[in-house]
Design a protein around this motif. Structure first.
Motif, short mmCIF file in Angstrom:
data_model
loop_
_atom_site.label_atom_id
_atom_site.label_comp_id
_atom_site.label_asym_id
_atom_site.label_seq_id
_atom_site.Cartn_x
_atom_site.Cartn_y
_atom_site.Cartn_z
N ARG A 1 -8.34 1.50 -3.06
CA ARG A 1 -7.00 1.02 -2.70
C ARG A 1 -6.90 0.99 -1.19
O ARG A 1 -7.49 1.81 -0.49
CB ARG A 1 -5.92 1.90 -3.30
CG ARG A 1 -5.95 3.33 -2.80
CD ARG A 1 -5.05 4.22 -3.60
NE ARG A 1 -5.34 5.59 -3.22
CZ ARG A 1 -4.44 6.42 -2.76
NH1 ARG A 1 -3.19 6.05 -2.67
NH2 ARG A 1 -4.78 7.64 -2.41
N ARG B 1 4.10 2.02 -5.48
CA ARG B 1 3.44 1.88 -6.77
C ARG B 1 4.15 0.75 -7.53
O ARG B 1 5.39 0.68 -7.53
CB ARG B 1 3.54 3.16 -7.59
CG ARG B 1 2.79 4.29 -6.98
CD ARG B 1 1.46 4.35 -7.68
NE ARG B 1 0.72 5.47 -7.15
CZ ARG B 1 -0.56 5.41 -6.92
NH1 ARG B 1 -1.21 4.32 -7.15
NH2 ARG B 1 -1.20 6.44 -6.45
N ALA C 1 -5.14 7.59 -9.44
CA ALA C 1 -5.26 6.20 -9.01
C ALA C 1 -6.03 5.41 -10.06
O ALA C 1 -7.12 5.78 -10.45
CB ALA C 1 -5.99 6.13 -7.68
N SER D 1 -7.40 2.32 -10.00
CA SER D 1 -8.53 1.49 -9.60
C SER D 1 -9.54 2.30 -8.81
O SER D 1 -9.30 3.44 -8.44
CB SER D 1 -8.02 0.31 -8.76
OG SER D 1 -7.50 0.79 -7.55
N ASP E 1 -9.58 1.47 3.33
CA ASP E 1 -9.84 1.16 1.93
C ASP E 1 -10.39 2.44 1.32
O ASP E 1 -11.53 2.82 1.56
CB ASP E 1 -10.86 0.02 1.83
CG ASP E 1 -11.13 -0.39 0.39
OD1 ASP E 1 -10.46 0.13 -0.53
OD2 ASP E 1 -12.03 -1.22 0.19
N LYS F 1 -4.74 1.45 2.10
CA LYS F 1 -3.57 2.23 2.48
C LYS F 1 -3.43 2.21 4.00
O LYS F 1 -4.42 2.36 4.72
CB LYS F 1 -3.71 3.67 1.98
CG LYS F 1 -2.45 4.45 2.19
CD LYS F 1 -2.25 5.48 1.15
CE LYS F 1 -0.98 6.20 1.53
NZ LYS F 1 -0.38 6.97 0.58
N SER G 1 0.82 -1.21 0.00
CA SER G 1 0.00 0.00 0.00
C SER G 1 0.85 1.26 0.00
O SER G 1 0.34 2.35 -0.20
CB SER G 1 -0.93 0.00 1.21
OG SER G 1 -0.17 0.03 2.39
#
Length: 179
Positions: A108, A63, A103, A105, A122, A110, A60
């Motif tokens: 994500r 990249r 981003a 998606s 999330d 984190k 998380s």
């Protein structure tokens, strides 16, 4: 004898009804709070992969690098842990982290490490969810939720660390406040 048996039966029925009603009330109030079991990501024998895609999951905090196949992706290097802030602070300090506008998606996961513990969110495009919150040794934790923000507060004595995740006026953003 029959009278005593009737009293015992009446007592047992009343007690059973009271316990059932109490359990139902507590269960209704606690549903959807931080006491629900945390969601976990599936781990496969060959390593963690995104469900149905075969692509490896990424940290998380990093990249993924673009590559031709999942086997070409280098192993992530361990990150040093951030230094712990001093126990005495003259006033509140603020650290803000905004989500990346690019981003790829729709959500994500984190993680945010603080002096008091770790909070994992999330982060979607228009909302967020608390995945888990774990207090550090000697710290306690409370979670507060509304429809537009989540607050995780870690406390130890007079020290307080709050992790705010808000999305009421845009995409989710996280702020860490040390008191």
């Amino acid at each position: 004898m029959l009278r005593g048996l009737v009293h015992v039966l009446a007592w047992a029925l009343a007690t059973s009804a009271a316990v059932t009603l109490s359990w139902w009330g507590v269960h209704t109030v606690m549903a959807g709070t931080a006491y629900d079991p945390p969601r976990a990501l599936p781990i496969t024998a060959g390593g963690a992969t995104a469900k149905g895609t075969g692509a490896p999951l990424t940290s998380s905090t990093e990249r993924p690098e673009a590559s031709a196949s999942p086997r070409d992706t280098p192993a992530p290097s361990p990150k040093p842990t951030p230094p712990k802030p001093a126990a005495t602070r003259p006033g509140p300090s603020l650290t803000a982290t905004a989500p990346s506008p690019s981003a790829p998606s729709s959500s994500r996961v984190k993680s945010y490490d603080t002096a008091g513990g770790r909070a994992v969110f999330d982060l979607g495009q228009t909302s967020a969810a608390l995945v888990s919150a774990t207090p550090g040794a000697g710290w306690s934790m409370q979670v507060f939720k509304t429809e537009t923000w989540i607050r995780v507060e870690f406390s130890s004595g007079a020290d307080r660390v709050s992790v705010f995740c808000t999305w009421h006026d845009g995409p989710p953003r996280v702020e860490i406040v040390n008191y």
